[in-house]
Design an enzyme around this catalytic site. Structure first.
Site, mmCIF file in Angstrom:
data_model
loop_
_atom_site.group_PDB
_atom_site.id
_atom_site.type_symbol
_atom_site.label_atom_id
_atom_site.label_comp_id
_atom_site.label_asym_id
_atom_site.label_seq_id
_atom_site.Cartn_x
_atom_site.Cartn_y
_atom_site.Cartn_z
ATOM 1 N N SER A 219 0.544 -1.239 -0.121
ATOM 2 C CA SER A 219 0.115 -0.029 -0.125
ATOM 3 C C SER A 219 0.895 1.112 0.391
ATOM 4 O O SER A 219 2.094 1.154 0.301
ATOM 5 C CB SER A 219 -0.749 0.187 1.093
ATOM 6 O OG SER A 219 -1.943 1.191 1.386
ATOM 7 N N LYS B 125 -4.250 -6.894 4.188
ATOM 8 C CA LYS B 125 -4.374 -5.376 3.530
ATOM 9 C C LYS B 125 -5.870 -5.333 2.420
ATOM 10 O O LYS B 125 -6.398 -3.840 2.849
ATOM 11 C CB LYS B 125 -3.460 -5.557 1.850
ATOM 12 C CG LYS B 125 -3.844 -4.726 0.511
ATOM 13 C CD LYS B 125 -3.363 -3.469 0.977
ATOM 14 C CE LYS B 125 -3.005 -2.222 -0.241
ATOM 15 N NZ LYS B 125 -3.570 -2.485 -0.972
ATOM 16 N N HIS C 119 -7.353 -3.161 5.250
ATOM 17 C CA HIS C 119 -6.385 -1.530 4.768
ATOM 18 C C HIS C 119 -7.446 -1.440 4.040
ATOM 19 O O HIS C 119 -7.480 -0.549 4.403
ATOM 20 C CB HIS C 119 -5.063 -2.177 4.934
ATOM 21 C CG HIS C 119 -4.935 -1.090 4.472
ATOM 22 N ND1 HIS C 119 -4.588 -0.499 2.848
ATOM 23 C CD2 HIS C 119 -4.059 -0.293 4.419
ATOM 24 C CE1 HIS C 119 -4.371 0.554 2.820
ATOM 25 N NE2 HIS C 119 -3.155 1.326 4.099
ATOM 26 N N ASN C 120 -7.859 -1.708 2.554
ATOM 27 C CA ASN C 120 -8.158 -1.350 1.924
ATOM 28 C C ASN C 120 -9.391 -0.696 2.170
ATOM 29 O O ASN C 120 -10.270 0.412 1.807
ATOM 30 C CB ASN C 120 -8.170 -1.853 0.489
ATOM 31 C CG ASN C 120 -7.024 -1.769 -0.178
ATOM 32 O OD1 ASN C 120 -5.900 -1.446 0.209
ATOM 33 N ND2 ASN C 120 -6.743 -1.829 -1.207
ATOM 34 N N GLU D 284 -9.213 2.022 4.218
ATOM 35 C CA GLU D 284 -9.963 3.911 3.610
ATOM 36 C C GLU D 284 -11.269 3.274 2.717
ATOM 37 O O GLU D 284 -11.134 4.922 2.902
ATOM 38 C CB GLU D 284 -8.633 2.692 2.271
ATOM 39 C CG GLU D 284 -8.284 4.077 1.787
ATOM 40 C CD GLU D 284 -6.593 3.174 0.204
ATOM 41 O OE1 GLU D 284 -7.356 3.525 -0.281
ATOM 42 O OE2 GLU D 284 -6.064 2.638 0.747
#
Length: 482
Positions: free
Chosen positions: A128, A183, A186-187, A190
């Site tokens: 990222s 991940k 995480h996205n 986001e």
């Protein structure tokens, strides 16, 4: 001796990662399916550097020192499977294949097993930070074959972002799909952070009537405090940016948001694991609603909303708005960590929650000061049930509660959509409730489907069925408990 590592896929992210690796002292061999890209890169941005161009995967394999390490940066999906299949034909036992794209974690679980069955090692890693992060230091979240980690650790930690004391934003996450799962979350976070900021901007613009310059100044001020983060920083820059005619460029951008699927995957995983990931779910749905632009334009001509009533004290309301944004952000991360906890139980991953927060502290899109507090919370109590129960975050929510309610109430009463701000508040109110109305829901389910219920005056795990109408039977259906 051959090259230290290979990279396949020379789009912008791939090129930047190669330049990053080379700048840290590693020799890199590169390959791209369109071989003219290899030549252009080696003669252009890679000129005079320790970069070897290859026109085939056989040539790439021959250029690498053993055990070979190849970093795949191609489009997620079939292209990754095709590349793995080709690499298996030219690599040997003990060699390592690394997928650095946005692959679905379930694909990574499958690929790890398949590659290991051939005697090779596999790593699926989240990367990222966008194009800039790839070049200057991204956040890297590797998972897969544990035996591969010591062999790739020097490269991955060297090219990752660094935080205080030179600590790398890269560490081992867990087996098989753990890296890509983290991940994905995480996205999802986001998505939530971005939507929360967009709702805050919308309230500033349409309720408070602030100009773009004034809004940019507010975000600039907020970035100096507890909300300090990459996304707040770029929001400041975007709102202040002028088009060639001197007018705000942001105001001319069509309000239809795109997405690549990782936020949707996070929502799907939450449903599968029975985790109330309400804020991120609303962030994904908000993008879906934005995409229906033409229909929304037609609907706007059919329906009218309430007349906007601007708050009397704009400065005080901006304080409320800052606190509401911060509190909702805490809920978003709390929900994300709940999802990772449930996945870790299912797949027997030993996730280091504090370490994950540290990996997100630098290089990535959600990097912020706030993440240091999450690391501290899990350092103090590694088995923390919910981030909201950490004393630091409990105090934030308690301090923000009144402000948060005023902001959501003002948005609703003025007809301004704020799905993530309001769903985060609804989650908090549900979480702090000793008793929810699910007792009635269970009675309804038992009435129409004989799905049974538990009783407050009996032991947990003991199920009952009532013949509500007097002419039903006593047979009950099977029970599904989230």
């Amino acid at each position: 001796m051959g090259a230290d590592i290979g990279l396949i896929g020379l789009a912008v992210m791939g090129e930047n990662l190669v330049l990053n690796m080379e700048s840290k002292g590693f020799e890199v061999a590169v390959y791209n399916r369109t071989t003219s890209k290899v030549d252009d890169f080696v003669k252009g941005r890679g000129a005079g550097k320790k970069i070897t161009g290859c026109h085939s995967l056989t040539e790439l394999a021959g250029a690498l020192s053993k055990p070979r390490k190849a970093f795949i940066m191609v489009k997620a999906g079939n292209a990754v499977d095709d590349t793995i299949e080709q690499l298996l034909g030219v690599f040997e036992k003990g060699d390592i294949i690394i997928d650095g794209g946005n692959s679905n974690y379930q694909d990574t679980i499958r690929r790890t097993a398949a590659v290991e069955s051939k005697g090779l090692l596999y790593i699926g890693t989240g990367v990222s930070g966008g194009e800039e992060g790839a070049l200057t230091g991204p956040s890297i979240m590797p998972g897969g074959s544990p035996a591969a980690w010591p062999l790739v650790k020097p490269v991955l930690q060297a090219i990752s972002a660094k935080v205080e004391g030179g600590v790398p934003c890269c560490d081992w996450v867990g087996e098989n799909g753990a890296g890509h799962f983290v991940k994905m979350v995480h996205n999802g976070i986001e998505y939530g952070d971005m939507q929360l900021i967009c709702e805050t901007y919308d309230i500033m613009k349409n309720l408070l009537g602030l100009s773009y310059e004034e809004m940019g100044n507010v975000f600039e001020e907020w970035n100096k405090g507890e909300l300090n983060s990459y996304l707040i920083e770029i929001t400041r820059d975007i709102l202040k940016y002028k088009d060639t005619d001197g007018k705000p460029l942001a105001d001319k951008i069509l309000d239809t948001a795109g997405q690549k699927g990782t936020g949707k995957w996070t929502g799907i995983a939450a449903l599968e694991f029975g985790v109330p990931l309400t804020l991120i779910g609303e962030a994904v749905f908000s993008r879906c609603l934005s995409a229906a632009k033409d229909e929304r334009v037609r609907a706007s001509k059919v329906f009218s909303g309430p007349k906007i009533t601007k708050p009397a004290d704009v400065k005080a309301f901006l304080t409320d708005l800052r606190k509401a944004l911060y509190a909702a952000k805490v809920v978003s991360y709390a929900q994300g960590y709940l999802l990772m906890r449930e996945a870790a139980k299912e797949y027997k991953w030993k996730l280091n929650n504090g370490g994950i927060a540290l990996m997100w502290r630098g290089g990535c899109i959600i990097r912020s000061t706030f993440l240091g507090k999450i690391k501290e919370a899990f350092d103090k109590k590694p088995d923390l049930e919910n981030l909201l129960l950490d004393p630091f975050f409990t105090s934030i929510i308690e301090d923000a509660q009144a402000s948060w309610r005023r902001v959501v109430a003002a948005a609703v009463s003025n007809g301004i959509t704020a799905p993530t701000l309001s769903s985060a508040l609804a989650y908090f109110d549900g979480y702090r409730s000793e008793r929810l109305p699910a007792n009635l829901l269970q009675a309804q389910r038992d009435y129409f489907g004989a799905h049974t219920y538990e009783r407050t005056d009996k032991s947990r795990g003991e199920f009952f069925h009532t013949n509500w109408t007097g002419h039903g039977g006593n047979t009950s259906a099977s029970t599904y408990t989230v």
